[in-house]
Design a protein around this motif. Structure first.
Motif, PDB file in Angstrom:
ATOM      1  N   ALA A  92      37.448 122.135  51.973  1.00 38.96           N
ATOM      2  CA  ALA A  92      36.853 121.967  50.645  1.00 38.96           C
ATOM      3  C   ALA A  92      35.590 121.129  50.712  1.00 38.96           C
ATOM      4  O   ALA A  92      34.679 121.300  49.914  1.00 38.96           O
ATOM      5  N   GLY A  93      35.542 120.192  51.643  1.00 43.49           N
ATOM      6  CA  GLY A  93      34.386 119.316  51.749  1.00 43.49           C
ATOM      7  C   GLY A  93      34.687 118.138  52.643  1.00 43.49           C
ATOM      8  O   GLY A  93      35.638 118.162  53.427  1.00 43.49           O
ATOM      9  N   ALA A  94      33.861 117.106  52.504  1.00 43.46           N
ATOM     10  CA  ALA A  94      34.029 115.885  53.298  1.00 43.46           C
ATOM     11  C   ALA A  94      33.958 114.683  52.372  1.00 43.46           C
ATOM     12  O   ALA A  94      33.075 114.602  51.514  1.00 43.46           O
ATOM     13  N   LEU A  95      34.886 113.780  52.555  1.00 43.18           N
ATOM     14  CA  LEU A  95      34.911 112.528  51.819  1.00 43.18           C
ATOM     15  C   LEU A  95      34.262 111.473  52.697  1.00 43.18           C
ATOM     16  O   LEU A  95      34.631 111.325  53.859  1.00 43.18           O
ATOM     17  N   ALA A  96      33.284 110.761  52.154  1.00 44.89           N
ATOM     18  CA  ALA A  96      32.545 109.766  52.935  1.00 44.89           C
ATOM     19  C   ALA A  96      32.555 108.417  52.245  1.00 44.89           C
ATOM     20  O   ALA A  96      32.500 108.332  51.026  1.00 44.89           O
ATOM     21  N   VAL A  97      32.617 107.382  53.060  1.00 46.38           N
ATOM     22  CA  VAL A  97      32.500 105.997  52.601  1.00 46.38           C
ATOM     23  C   VAL A  97      31.321 105.410  53.361  1.00 46.38           C
ATOM     24  O   VAL A  97      31.259 105.499  54.587  1.00 46.38           O
ATOM     25  N   SER A  98      30.370 104.823  52.637  1.00 46.36           N
ATOM     26  CA  SER A  98      29.192 104.274  53.302  1.00 46.36           C
ATOM     27  C   SER A  98      28.889 102.884  52.786  1.00 46.36           C
ATOM     28  O   SER A  98      29.357 102.476  51.733  1.00 46.36           O
ATOM     29  N   GLY A  99      28.087 102.185  53.557  1.00 42.29           N
ATOM     30  CA  GLY A  99      27.682 100.840  53.173  1.00 42.29           C
ATOM     31  C   GLY A  99      26.695 100.295  54.190  1.00 42.29           C
ATOM     32  O   GLY A  99      26.311 100.984  55.138  1.00 42.29           O
ATOM     33  N   PRO A 100      26.295  99.047  53.992  1.00 38.55           N
ATOM     34  CA  PRO A 100      25.367  98.427  54.936  1.00 38.55           C
ATOM     35  C   PRO A 100      25.960  98.380  56.342  1.00 38.55           C
ATOM     36  O   PRO A 100      27.146  98.100  56.516  1.00 38.55           O
ATOM     37  N   LEU A 101      25.137  98.661  57.315  1.00 36.62           N
ATOM     38  CA  LEU A 101      25.564  98.683  58.711  1.00 36.62           C
ATOM     39  C   LEU A 101      26.254  97.380  59.116  1.00 36.62           C
ATOM     40  O   LEU A 101      27.237  97.396  59.857  1.00 36.62           O
ATOM     41  N   THR A 102      25.779  96.268  58.610  1.00 39.25           N
ATOM     42  CA  THR A 102      26.346  94.966  58.968  1.00 39.25           C
ATOM     43  C   THR A 102      27.791  94.805  58.503  1.00 39.25           C
ATOM     44  O   THR A 102      28.508  93.961  59.016  1.00 39.25           O
ATOM     45  N   ARG A 103      28.224  95.619  57.543  1.00 42.41           N
ATOM     46  CA  ARG A 103      29.596  95.531  57.041  1.00 42.41           C
ATOM     47  C   ARG A 103      30.551  96.486  57.747  1.00 42.41           C
ATOM     48  O   ARG A 103      31.739  96.507  57.450  1.00 42.41           O
ATOM     49  N   PHE A 104      30.037  97.281  58.673  1.00 43.64           N
ATOM     50  CA  PHE A 104      30.866  98.216  59.420  1.00 43.64           C
ATOM     51  C   PHE A 104      31.025  97.726  60.855  1.00 43.64           C
ATOM     52  O   PHE A 104      30.686  98.407  61.802  1.00 43.64           O
ATOM     53  N   THR A 105      31.568  96.547  60.993  1.00 42.59           N
ATOM     54  CA  THR A 105      31.829  95.982  62.314  1.00 42.59           C
ATOM     55  C   THR A 105      32.998  96.734  62.953  1.00 42.59           C
ATOM     56  O   THR A 105      33.775  97.399  62.252  1.00 42.59           O
ATOM     57  N   PRO A 106      33.167  96.632  64.263  1.00 44.86           N
ATOM     58  CA  PRO A 106      34.321  97.302  64.895  1.00 44.86           C
ATOM     59  C   PRO A 106      35.657  96.913  64.257  1.00 44.86           C
ATOM     60  O   PRO A 106      36.522  97.771  64.059  1.00 44.86           O
ATOM     61  N   GLU A 107      35.816  95.648  63.897  1.00 43.67           N
ATOM     62  CA  GLU A 107      37.067  95.203  63.272  1.00 43.67           C
ATOM     63  C   GLU A 107      37.259  95.847  61.908  1.00 43.67           C
ATOM     64  O   GLU A 107      38.361  96.276  61.559  1.00 43.67           O
ATOM     65  N   LYS A 108      36.189  95.926  61.127  1.00 41.89           N
ATOM     66  CA  LYS A 108      36.307  96.519  59.791  1.00 41.89           C
ATOM     67  C   LYS A 108      36.517  98.027  59.868  1.00 41.89           C
ATOM     68  O   LYS A 108      37.210  98.593  59.031  1.00 41.89           O
ATOM     69  N   LEU A 109      35.928  98.668  60.873  1.00 40.92           N
ATOM     70  CA  LEU A 109      36.172 100.099  61.063  1.00 40.92           C
ATOM     71  C   LEU A 109      37.655 100.350  61.317  1.00 40.92           C
ATOM     72  O   LEU A 109      38.242 101.290  60.767  1.00 40.92           O
ATOM     73  N   VAL A 110      38.264  99.508  62.141  1.00 47.82           N
ATOM     74  CA  VAL A 110      39.695  99.637  62.430  1.00 47.82           C
ATOM     75  C   VAL A 110      40.507  99.447  61.153  1.00 47.82           C
ATOM     76  O   VAL A 110      41.463 100.186  60.898  1.00 47.82           O
ATOM     77  N   ASN A 111      40.122  98.490  60.315  1.00 47.82           N
ATOM     78  CA  ASN A 111      40.847  98.222  59.073  1.00 47.82           C
ATOM     79  C   ASN A 111      40.632  99.309  58.025  1.00 47.82           C
ATOM     80  O   ASN A 111      41.533  99.616  57.240  1.00 47.82           O
ATOM     81  N   MET A 112      39.426  99.894  57.976  1.00 46.21           N
ATOM     82  CA  MET A 112      39.121 100.914  56.975  1.00 46.21           C
ATOM     83  C   MET A 112      39.756 102.265  57.314  1.00 46.21           C
ATOM     84  O   MET A 112      40.069 103.040  56.417  1.00 46.21           O
ATOM     85  N   ARG A 113      39.924 102.550  58.593  1.00 46.15           N
ATOM     86  CA  ARG A 113      40.408 103.865  59.026  1.00 46.15           C
ATOM     87  C   ARG A 113      41.702 104.285  58.339  1.00 46.15           C
ATOM     88  O   ARG A 113      41.771 105.368  57.751  1.00 46.15           O
ATOM     89  N   PRO A 114      42.770 103.479  58.378  1.00 42.15           N
ATOM     90  CA  PRO A 114      44.017 103.942  57.746  1.00 42.15           C
ATOM     91  C   PRO A 114      43.880 104.116  56.231  1.00 42.15           C
ATOM     92  O   PRO A 114      44.522 104.990  55.650  1.00 42.15           O
ATOM     93  N   LEU A 115      43.055 103.318  55.598  1.00 37.82           N
ATOM     94  CA  LEU A 115      42.858 103.455  54.149  1.00 37.82           C
ATOM     95  C   LEU A 115      42.173 104.774  53.817  1.00 37.82           C
ATOM     96  O   LEU A 115      42.567 105.481  52.888  1.00 37.82           O
ATOM     97  N   LEU A 116      41.140 105.110  54.586  1.00 39.75           N
ATOM     98  CA  LEU A 116      40.424 106.363  54.359  1.00 39.75           C
ATOM     99  C   LEU A 116      41.329 107.563  54.666  1.00 39.75           C
ATOM    100  O   LEU A 116      41.357 108.540  53.918  1.00 39.75           O
ATOM    101  N   LEU A 117      42.097 107.480  55.745  1.00 42.15           N
ATOM    102  CA  LEU A 117      43.016 108.569  56.086  1.00 42.15           C
ATOM    103  C   LEU A 117      44.097 108.747  55.025  1.00 42.15           C
ATOM    104  O   LEU A 117      44.473 109.871  54.692  1.00 42.15           O
ATOM    105  N   GLU A 118      44.581 107.653  54.480  1.00 43.43           N
ATOM    106  CA  GLU A 118      45.601 107.733  53.424  1.00 43.43           C
ATOM    107  C   GLU A 118      45.027 108.404  52.180  1.00 43.43           C
ATOM    108  O   GLU A 118      45.659 109.277  51.576  1.00 43.43           O
ATOM    109  N   PHE A 119      43.837 108.002  51.795  1.00 44.69           N
ATOM    110  CA  PHE A 119      43.217 108.602  50.613  1.00 44.69           C
ATOM    111  C   PHE A 119      42.934 110.085  50.860  1.00 44.69           C
ATOM    112  O   PHE A 119      43.131 110.930  49.987  1.00 44.69           O
TER     113      PHE A 119
END
Length: 137
Positions: A92-119
């Motif tokens: 159907a499409g692609a769901l994207a979450v974006s923001g400033p590069l400085t807020r997408f640290t490796p640790e935050k990517l790990v934390n955001m992944r399960p939330l995005l997958l759940e949604f």
């Protein structure tokens, strides 16, 4: 902190159909109706790869989601994206979450992944997608 967008593939481009902005002033400038190349952002990569993939390949690609782009379309912006499937049309499409590069640290990517997958799972399930459920099991 993040903007949420939904893209659809139209030919060899992606179009932003929906956008929900965060309350912060720092954000990318992609708006509803904007048309982008498929190769310069994570949502475009999701659309390009999943639209061409046969069902077995979709299962292998699903193991790699979310797709992440760090500074690709805009050197100051990062994006995570996942495919959204519907029962009637497949991808159907692609769901994207974006923001400033400085807020997408490796640790935050790990934390955001399960939330995005759940949604993503909730959205694809609400669209009655057996493809999503098969790929995730």
């Amino acid at each position: 902190m993040k903007a949420h967008r939904f893209f659809r593939k139209e030919g060899n481009r992606s179009i932003c159909l929906f956008r929900a902005d965060c309350r912060h002033l720092i954000r990318d400038q992609i708006r509803e109706g904007d048309v982008l190349s498929l190769d310069h952002h994570a949502a475009g990569q999701v659309l390009a790869r999943f639209s061409l993939a046969k069902p077995r390949m979709r299962i292998a690609l699903t193991a790699k989601i979310p797709f992440v782009s760090l500074g690709e379309g805009d050197s100051e912006t990062a994006t995570m994206a996942v495919p959204v499937f519907s029962g009637s049309e497949g991808l159907a499409g692609a769901l994207a979450v974006s923001g400033p590069l400085t807020r997408f640290t490796p640790e935050k990517l790990v934390n955001m992944r399960p939330l995005l997958l759940e949604f993503d799972e909730r959205l694809s399930t609400s669209l009655a997608s057996s493809q999503y459920l098969q790929a995730r099991s």
